[in-house]
Design an enzyme around this catalytic site. Sequence first.
Site, short mmCIF file in Angstrom:
data_model
loop_
_atom_site.label_atom_id
_atom_site.label_comp_id
_atom_site.label_asym_id
_atom_site.label_seq_id
_atom_site.Cartn_x
_atom_site.Cartn_y
_atom_site.Cartn_z
N HIS A 1 0.72 -1.14 -0.15
CA HIS A 1 -0.23 -0.10 0.20
C HIS A 1 1.46 1.42 -0.14
CE1 HIS A 1 -3.34 2.35 1.01
NE2 HIS A 1 -3.19 2.43 2.17
N PHE A 2 1.97 1.18 1.10
CA PHE A 2 2.85 2.77 0.95
C PHE A 2 3.84 2.54 -0.03
CE2 PHE A 2 0.73 2.22 5.23
CZ PHE A 2 0.45 4.24 5.12
#
Length: 278
Positions: free
Chosen positions: A257-258
Site C-alpha cells: 500500500h505504501f
Amino acid sequence: MTAKMHVTRHRFADVGGIKIFYREAGDPDAPKLLLLHGFPSASHQYARLIEELKDDFHVIAPDNPGSGHSDAPEQRYSFDFLADTIEKFLETVGFTGFRMYVFDFGAPVGFRIASRHPEWIKGLIVQNGNAYEDGLSELAKNFIANRDPRAARDMLALEYTRFGYLEGARDPETISPDTWTLDQHYLDLRPEPQVDLVLDYHSNVAKYPEWQAYLREHQPSTLITWGRGDPFFIEPGAKAYLRDLPGAQLHLFDTGHFALEENLAEIAALIRGFTPTV
C-alpha cells in the site's frame, strides 16, 4: 550531480479559524505539486519524496484537519469536510494550477476538489488511490460495509497500522518501524476524527461515478503508480483508470500500500519525467 538548493519549510495557515499545518519546498516559479496524504498518516509520509523533488517543483503537502499537526475541531468529520477545508486552504495560500498526487484518503479529497475546480488540475499522479469498485479488495469492502463505531475504533490499533505498511511489501525489513509508530502516535492522540472518517468511507464509493465522469470529460494527463500487493486497493483498481483515461501511464510495483517506502526513487523519477499536456 547538482547540489540540493531548496529547504523544506513547516508552516501553518489559518483556514476559517482552523490551523492547517503544511510542508512547503521549492521555487515558487517551478511547476506546482500538491501531495495529499492517506490514512492513517499525515504529510510526514511525504518527507522523503519532498527531499527528492524540491529542486524540481514547488511542493506543498498539507495535513488534513484532524491529522498530524493540523487542528482537530470538535465536530463530525466527513470526507466532504476534509475536501472543503483543503480547498479553502489552497485558496488561502494561493496554490492553484498544480499537479496533484493522491494516495489512499487523499484520492477522495483530491477528486472532490478536482471535480469542483477542473481548471486547477494540470496533471494527476495516482498512487494506490482508488476511484473504481474494481479496486476494492474483500478486506476493503468489509471495512466500508461495517459501520459499527466499535469496529472502526478497532481499526486504529497498532496491529492494523503496522499491517498497512508491511502487508504486500517486497522486503518488510527495509521499511522502518518509525513509519507506523509515528502514525500510531497521532491516532492515539486524536482517534475521534479517524473513527468518523472510517464510518464515512462509503460516501466515497457513492461518488465514484461522478469522479469517473470528471476523468472522462476533462482527460487530465495522468501517471498511475501502484503497489500491486496492496491489501486494500488491489491492482484492478489501477487498471480501471485506463477505461476513462486511455492515455494514462501505468506503472505497477512489487510492493504494498505504501509504495513510496520501497520504490521512492523509481516513483520520484517517474514524477520528474511526467510532462502533462495541459
